[in-house]
Write an enzyme that holds these catalytic residues in place. Structure first.
Site, mmCIF file in Angstrom:
data_model
loop_
_atom_site.group_PDB
_atom_site.id
_atom_site.type_symbol
_atom_site.label_atom_id
_atom_site.label_comp_id
_atom_site.label_asym_id
_atom_site.label_seq_id
_atom_site.Cartn_x
_atom_site.Cartn_y
_atom_site.Cartn_z
ATOM 1 N N ASP A 87 38.516 9.585 23.814
ATOM 2 C CA ASP A 87 39.235 8.899 23.512
ATOM 3 C C ASP A 87 40.745 9.547 23.982
ATOM 4 O OD1 ASP A 87 41.037 6.776 22.349
ATOM 5 O OD2 ASP A 87 40.341 7.170 20.346
HETATM 6 C C1 BGC Z 1 42.332 4.063 20.815
HETATM 7 C C2 BGC Z 1 41.263 3.947 21.581
HETATM 8 C C3 BGC Z 1 41.589 3.052 22.806
HETATM 9 C C4 BGC Z 1 42.413 4.238 23.809
HETATM 10 C C5 BGC Z 1 42.724 3.494 24.902
HETATM 11 C C6 BGC Z 1 43.320 4.986 21.437
HETATM 12 O O1 BGC Z 1 44.402 5.474 21.190
HETATM 13 O O2 BGC Z 1 41.862 5.196 19.791
HETATM 14 O O3 BGC Z 1 40.177 3.152 20.877
HETATM 15 O O4 BGC Z 1 40.510 2.682 23.417
HETATM 16 O O5 BGC Z 1 43.548 4.453 23.000
HETATM 17 O O6 BGC Z 1 43.714 2.528 24.924
#
Ligand code: BGC
Length: 712
Positions: free
Chosen positions: A263
């Site tokens: 993530d």
């Molecule tokens: C979120 C993810 C997301 C990623 C990219 C993160 O803050 O937890 O679910 O895919 O950002 O935007």
């Protein structure tokens, strides 16, 4: 074909320098918009970037792609990623709402449209679906989930994956209008303590296996090629570096051999967790647990080379990760056709009217009718005086949901607009001033009081702004805000014939609300077609059929509250003193999982079990529409294993069917239950099938139904 692909990738890896390989594992993020475009373009030229997140415009994607393809030594194309969660330009209901349709084929349809639109804008890879089973309404990301039940998360997750990617027969995401899907977040993210986003998770393997893992298992079986790690620490180890979950479970038990991405910045945050002493440690550990792509923390790009040169990391580990990245690029056909779209195509796809027609259909099916006293609904437009009020009747900005990608505020249809388009009769008034005046003056003036008293029915749109749910939007209170409650109570004293339409992204605690209205409609955040869909339901043009996929508590203190809990040794009883209960509140939800009303009435009769053979049980029930309107009922089958090798839930959803019936029409609904459907995992993730008695209940929600049993 596969042999050719493997040979091509192998040769390419042989030609790549260590730096070029590490570049493929580096994903950069949205800061590309932060005036640093030149810097990023240079990094692409230097082969330091393998994928990019959040460039949503086709011209930009193609410009950057051209640099990668034409100005780097090996011309390896970039992958463009984006969080296409519930639509790209055409925004559909939030996933929690969509799951209330109990109609996974709609989720497949909305994902296919989202894929076509996003792909036309240059995107290859969506970070969806989020299949974190969500039992805690305080957690803002419950809006992105398919609710509290693992079977629904499995079904909706698979439907989304198929919609994004296409079926295996369609050759998955090779086609120009498809995306690569990503199952997230692995694992346990939704179980954050206190519902506070990013917070610690501590849970038994038994719970992990039976509640949180099964949607991932099904997603992998359905061919999801990428998985994202979670932000949280799980049982003391950050999920992004957790060998037990990533290697022992994901790779070895679930047989996932696709690409694992972190993530956002999660690798670096393992230092903040107090686990990695430095970035080099995080990079080495992540490689050891086969995390392939580093999203935005730059830990890989800054550390992997030194680790290899110092002999702390085998170059072959990097090769394996690079192979998985290149496989995706190959499967997308990017080596042959790096530019999958152009401006004209993007414009044509993103402006298709049919996309909105489908968005309206899905939005209607997502709405849940929670209360309808004195048959206050459907409205008789033109035959009665109706007053439309409340903070959200005409506020497009507050409707723009979490992860709304390229959705435009102007595209949203408000409830006031929905009524206006349906043709507001003279007997209806839309007053968007009463609420703001009340908030300012703390009271109503004589004209307003008169207006409220003299109308037959009041439609009041309350809830939360869409921006109040989503990532980092945890709440300590699930009650409506005080101003809205005060407003409702004041109006109720003047005129009790109130229908509340709720727009919200999480289950709310509505104890103080249900007593102040006759009608209650859960409309969630429904996307661009919200106003049309809500008016269709309020006026009876569409007979509501949605059912809740999360339990609604009476008060926040009951949370986490979910229907498939264990019995305890002292289950609540009115007669006994020392039982599992609250002394100041019921333990029952206000509205249970599976609950939802219709303008018609469905009766259940003749539940019967026909044992087919030792392994298959055929269960049938008769459903009659005994009310005045045609409608759809979602028939739900639950099981309860009375005694097990482990304690088992008091109730578990096993199957459901949608049945459309005209007034007075009957239908026999049958379900096939296999013994395997009743099995579960022990804490080593081995499947267990206990013998014994299983209660079977078939009904209209998780609390009510006809009961029988089967013995295995
Ligand atoms: C979120 C993810 C997301 C990623 C990219 C993160 O803050 O937890 O679910 O895919 O950002 O935007």
């Amino acid at each position: 074909m596969i042999i050719e692909k493997n040979r091509f990738i192998e040769q390419l890896i042989n030609e790549m320098t260590l730096d070029e390989k590490i570049g493929q594992l580096n994903q950069v993020g949205t800061s590309i918009y932060g005036g640093k475009e030149d810097e990023y373009e240079q990094l692409i030229r230097e082969s330091c970037i393998g994928s990019i997140l959040s460039v949503k415009q086709i011209q930009k994607c193609n410009r950057l792609q051209k640099i990668a393809v034409e100005e780097t030594r090996l011309g390896i194309p970039l992958l463009f990623a984006e969080d296409v969660i519930h639509g790209f330009r055409t925004i559909f209901p939030i996933p929690l709402a969509e799951s209330c349709s109990w109609n996974p084929s709609l989720a497949e349809e909305s994902a296919a449209i989202a894929a076509a639109e996003a792909a036309s804008a240059g995107i290859h890879w969506t970070f969806a679906p989020m299949i974190d089973v969500s039992r805690d309404g305080r957690w803002g990301r419950i809006a992105e989930s398919f609710g509290e039940d693992n079977l629904l998360n499995e079904r909706f997750g698979v439907a989304k994956i198929t919609g994004f990617q296409g079926t295996r027969e369609q050759n998955a995401y090779m086609s120009q209008d498809k995306l690569i899907a990503c199952a997230k977040h692995f694992i346990g993210y939704s179980a954050a303590e206190g519902g506070r986003d990013y917070n610690t998770v501590d849970m038994s393997s038994y719970r992990l296996a039976n509640v949180y893992l099964s949607p991932f298992l099904e997603a992998i079986k359905a061919g999801v090629p990428t998985v994202m790690t979670a932000f949280n620490a799980l049982n003391g180890i950050p999920a992004t570096l957790n060998k037990k979950t990533l290697i022992d479970i994901l790779r070895n038990k679930l047989n996932f051999n696709g690409l694992l991405v972190t993530d956002w910045n999660a690798l670096h945050e393992t230092i903040t967790h107090g686990y990695s002493p430095n970035e080099a440690y995080a990079a080495k550990k992540a490689m050891d647990v086969q995390v392939d792509v580093d999203m935005s923390s730059r830990v890989y790009i800054s550390n992997l080379k030194t680790l290899v040169l110092n002999g702390e990391l085998e170059e072959d580990q990097i090769n394996q990760a690079v192979k998985r990245v290149l496989e995706l690029k190959c499967d997308l056909g990017l080596f042959e056709q790096p530019y999958r779209s152009n401006e004209a195509h993007a414009l044509q796809v993103c402006s298709k009217k049919t996309h909105r027609t489908i968005a309206r259909k899905i939005a209607k099916e997502s709405i849940v009718l929670l209360q309808n006293e004195n048959h206050i609904l459907p409205l008789q437009l033109g035959k009665e005086n109706i007053l439309l009020i409340g903070p959200f009747i005409n506020d497009k900005q507050s409707m723009r949901d979490t992860w709304s990608c390229d959705g435009r505020v102007d595209d949203y249809v408000t409830v006031a607009q929905g009524f206006a388009e349906a043709g507001v009769p003279q007997s209806m008034s839309i007053d968007d001033q009463i609420y703001s005046a009340f908030i300012k003056n703390r009271c109503l003036n004589t004209t307003q009081i008169e207006e409220i008293r003299s109308t037959n029915k009041i439609i009041m749109v309350l809830g939360e702004k869409a921006s109040e749910s989503g990532e980092a939007k945890s709440k300590a209170s699930l009650e409506l805000e005080h101003d809205q409650i005060n407003f409702l109570q004041q109006i109720y004293q003047l005129n009790p014939h109130i229908v509340i339409v709720l727009m919200n992204g999480r289950p709310l605690a509505l104890k103080n609300v249900v007593s102040c209205c006759e009608g209650l409609v859960e409309a969630w955040h429904l996307g661009v077609e919200a106003g049309h869909a809500i008016v269709d339901v309020l006026t009876g043009k569409y007979n509501p059929s949605g059912k809740l996929t999360v339990s609604f508590p009476r008060t926040t203190g009951q949370v986490p509250l979910y229907y498939n809990h264990f019995n305890t040794g002292r289950p609540f009883s009115e007669e006994k003193f020392n039982t599992s209960k609250y002394i100041d509140e019921s333990i029952e939800p206000l509205f249970p999982f599976g609950y939802g009303l219709s303008y018609t009435h469905f009766d259940y009769h003749d539940l019967a079990v026909m044992e087919q053979d030792q392994d298959t049980h055929l269960i049938s029930v008769q459903i009659t529409n005994s009310g005045p309107m045609a409608g759809t009922e979602i028939v739900q089958l639950y099981s309860r294993q009375l005694i097990g090798s482990y304690v088992r839930p008091v109730n578990e959803l096993k199957c459901f069917k949608r049945v459309f019936l005209k007034p007075q029409e009957k239908q026999n609904v049958t379900f096939v239950i296999k013994n395997k459907d009743l099995s579960y995992f022990d804490d080593n993730l081995s499947e267990i099938m206990d013998h014994g008695v299983f209660q079977i209940r078939v009904g209209k929600n998780s609390r009510h139904g006809l009961q029988t049993q089967i013995t295995i």
